[in-house]
Design an enzyme around this catalytic site. Structure first.
Site, PDB file in Angstrom:
ATOM      1  N   ILE A  81       0.684  -1.189  -0.030  1.00 25.52           N
ATOM      2  CA  ILE A  81      -0.097   0.557   0.011  1.00 25.52           C
ATOM      3  C   ILE A  81       1.010   1.170   0.167  1.00 25.52           C
ATOM      4  CG2 ILE A  81      -1.648   1.576   1.324  1.00 25.52           C
ATOM      5  CD1 ILE A  81      -2.439  -1.631   2.917  1.00 25.52           C
ATOM      6  N   CYS A  82       0.987   2.302  -1.346  1.00 27.05           N
ATOM      7  CA  CYS A  82       1.506   3.577  -1.033  1.00 27.05           C
ATOM      8  C   CYS A  82       0.140   4.397   0.213  1.00 27.05           C
ATOM      9  CB  CYS A  82       1.510   4.099  -2.210  1.00 27.05           C
ATOM     10  SG  CYS A  82       2.527   5.516  -2.760  1.00 27.05           S
ATOM     11  N   LEU A  83       0.308   4.823   1.344  1.00 29.48           N
ATOM     12  CA  LEU A  83       0.272   5.735   2.233  1.00 29.48           C
ATOM     13  C   LEU A  83       1.219   6.501   2.846  1.00 29.48           C
ATOM     14  CD1 LEU A  83      -2.510   6.120   3.108  1.00 29.48           C
ATOM     15  CD2 LEU A  83      -2.871   4.590   4.629  1.00 29.48           C
TER      16      LEU A  83
END
Ligand SMILES: [Zn+2]
Ligand SMILES: [Zn+2]
Ligand SMILES: [Zn+2]
Ligand SMILES: [Zn+2]
Lengths: 142, 495
Positions: A81-83
């Site tokens: 996840i790109c967070l």
């Protein structure tokens, strides 16, 4: 861990901790339900949290796991996840619950189900641990 | 300001006795007259020991504080924000919007301090509250720590001016984690999510009791002080720990007490005659190409046609595969067909030519200390054979000159690599060739076994040779510098 008990006894809507699969100190599994009136309504996902000895001062490693990985511009098909709160913007005052809520809200604001533009390249090259990736955060408003 | 005192009086031991460099044969720092080494004197610089660096930092803070009158740790954060440019800080402080300044530096303006600490609506930076949980509300005599979820007496809850409170134990673990594991000192912010308010030194010292962590913190602070400050530079020598201070930045040589001489502007060893810009380009090229060079230097490769492994032991680059059914005719360097050879091959050959010579001098310089030790032994030996101390000093002088020449030559190859051919570059290359030859001869003399029988003979030869080298070196440097002044040099690939 107090945090685990808290989440077990009064979980927010759409989030359920699978305590039977939780190894209290290393790994947690969390069920997520796609919120109503969003593209993910009716879908169920699983998040895997891995903690190291420095949690909560160091961020947990969070990935989607299981058979259904959401198709989303910030979620790679390998579950990464790109967070930003998962790495650079982590704060020890954040919790599993707040991370789950952030992810649910990220899903809810999605307008078109598609994989990240660099998905195939990333998935091919990425290691197991998403924290080892230098993330260039995609625009959070997408 | 007490906190500042407290913070720094426990900085570690030190300092550096002169034993550090009591090697009798230490290369002397430029005594040759009229050479370009005299540039040292024209560029004033001061060597700062680790204590002096800390003192210098405290002085800078005090200096500014006589004007702005803020708590010392706040001034430090502000100064750091302005990369320790005092004038700029004072200018911005008095001419601009102070509130904006504090917000940009991630601190709470002192004018807002003290009002209703614990309440959150005064935070100048975004105070967006995070998740659903309520913040550590001080309900009566106890409060919840949002990190460890314990309900604790308010007396052990603490925080910065932003009002976010956490228990002291969590604070200490948080700071330790940042300092020890992440190596951060200047930019540690309040642990609350999305609160960017920076932690000041006094708070760190109050909440962290572990000496090891405190020491590391101080190291990090000093390090960032030196690295941010344009007028300071760490001595790049391994384990030196000193810094050089100048009054203005220039690409001139500075000499540390440890003996290391380097360019203040780029921190590479002093690289006359080449300019920082080209040296930087060169170093990068060498790094990028190291794979290529290793590959070329490799002893085994595969035949480009039949993939059989081929070993090469010296000899020319024109290869013929030994595999009887293949017999491919190819070039070892590029693995392309032997005829015709393209221009990329020529470019590579050219690069390797300069690179080899550059590396050769660099390698030799690495063994400098061995050479000094060897010559020292020789000198002692000679003194046993009726020679006075004075009479054998020429040997040490010869090694000094040899090392200076190698240093200069090394960088002439970088200069030459980017140089475009013209009349002046031809003169330069003649000078370079001449110096190269003389230097190798001098080196050879010094390698030889010197017995007392041939001593008189060799002494004359060595003296003549090093004087010649010294002169040629000065001539070469003078010519390059003249070229700089008159803009005679043209470069290729200035990209
Ligand atoms: Zn706590
Ligand atoms: Zn705060
Ligand atoms: Zn030094
Ligand atoms: Zn330089």
């Amino acid at each position: 861990m107090k945090e685990l008990m808290n989440l077990e006894t009064n979980p927010p809507p759409g989030i359920r901790i699978r305590s039977e699969d939780c190894d209290a100190f290393n790994e947690w599994l969390v069920d997520l339900k796609g919120a109503e009136n969003t593209l993910y309504e009716g879908e169920e996902f699983q998040l895997l949290f891995k903690f190291n000895g420095r949690y909560p001062f160091d961020s947990p490693e969070v990935t989607f796991t299981g058979s259904n990985i959401p198709c989303h511009p910030h979620i790679y098909t390998n579950g990464h996840i790109c967070l930003s709160i998962l790495t650079d913007d982590w704060s020890p005052a954040l919790t599993v619950e707040s991370v789950c809520l952030s992810i649910v809200s990220m899903l809810s604001s999605c307008k078109e189900k598609k994989s990240p533009p660099d998905n195939s390249l990333y998935v091919m090259k990425a290691g197991k641990n998403p924290k080892k990736t230098r993330w260039w955060y995609h625009d959070d408003n997408v | 300001m007490d906190s500042e005192e407290e913070m720094y009086d426990e900085s570690e031991e030190e300092e550096v006795s002169d034993d550090d460099h009591n090697m009798v044969m230490e290369p002397e720092v430029s005594s040759t007259t009229a050479t370009y080494d005299s540039q040292d004197e024209t560029y004033p610089h001061e060597v700062l020991s680790p204590e002096m660096i800390v003192q210098h930092m405290i002085d800078c803070i005090k200096d500014v504080n006589t004007i702005v009158e803020l708590p010392a740790t706040i001034t430090r954060i502000l100064l750091n924000h302005f990369k320790w440019d005092k004038e700029k800080l004072i200018e911005k402080y008095y001419d601009g919007d102070q509130e904006k300044l504090f917000a940009e530096a991630h601190i709470i303006s002192p004018s807002r301090r003290g009002q209703a600490s614990g309440s959150s609506n005064q935070v100048s930076v975004s105070s967006t509250t995070r998740s659903t949980r309520s913040r550590a509300a001080a309900t009566g005599r106890s409060a919840d720590c949002e990190i460890c979820f314990s309900t604790l007496p308010t007396t052990v809850m603490t925080g910065l001016e932003c009002g976010h409170l956490f228990c002291e134990q969590c604070w200490s673990m948080y700071l330790t984690s940042k300092i020890l594991h992440e190596g951060i000192s200047e930019t540690i912010s309040c642990p609350a999510h999305v609160c960017g308010i920076l932690v000041d030194d006094a708070t760190v010292m109050r909440l962290v009791r572990d000496q090891r962590v405190r020491l590391k913190y101080q190291h990090l602070i000093t390090n960032s002080f030196v690295e941010c400050n344009r007028l300071l530079r760490w001595c790049p020598a391994a384990d030196c720990g000193r810094a050089i201070r100048v009054n203005y930045v220039d690409s001139k040589p500075v000499t540390c007490t440890c003996g290391h001489r380097f360019c203040f502007s780029c921190a590479e060893s002093w690289h006359d005659p080449v300019k920082c810009f080209w040296l930087k380009k060169w170093v990068k090229k060498c790094d990028d190409d190291s794979e290529t060079s290793n590959w070329i230097a490799a002893n085994t490769k595969e035949c480009p046609k039949c993939q059989v492994t081929i070993e090469k032991d010296g000899g020319c680059n024109h290869m013929i595969c030994r595999n009887q059914s293949c017999k491919a005719d190819f070039c070892w360097v590029c693995l392309g067909p032997w005829e015709p050879h393209g221009s990329s091959w020529a470019a590579l050959q050219r690069y390797l030519h300069y690179c080899n010579r550059y590396m050769n001098h660099m390698q030799s310089l690495k063994f400098e200390h061995k050479l000094y030790a060897k010559i020292k032994a020789k000198m002692e030996e000679m003194q046993k054979h009726n020679m006075s101390w004075i009479e054998v000093q020429f040997l040490k002088k010869a090694v000094d000159v040899l090392c200076q020449c190698r240093q200069t030559l090394m960088f002439t190859y970088v200069f030459a690599f980017y140089l475009k051919k013209n009349n002046q570059s031809i003169i330069f290359e003649d000078n370079q060739r001449d110096l190269e030859q003389a230097t190798e001869q001098l080196s050879e003399y010094l390698e030889r076994d010197i017995t007392s029988d041939i001593l008189i003979d060799i002494k004359q030869k060595v003296q003549d040779k090093f004087r010649y080298c010294d002169t040629r070196r000065s001539v070469l440097l003078a010519h390059v510098h003249e070229g700089y002044e008159k803009e005679l040099w043209e470069y290729q690939g200035s990209l």
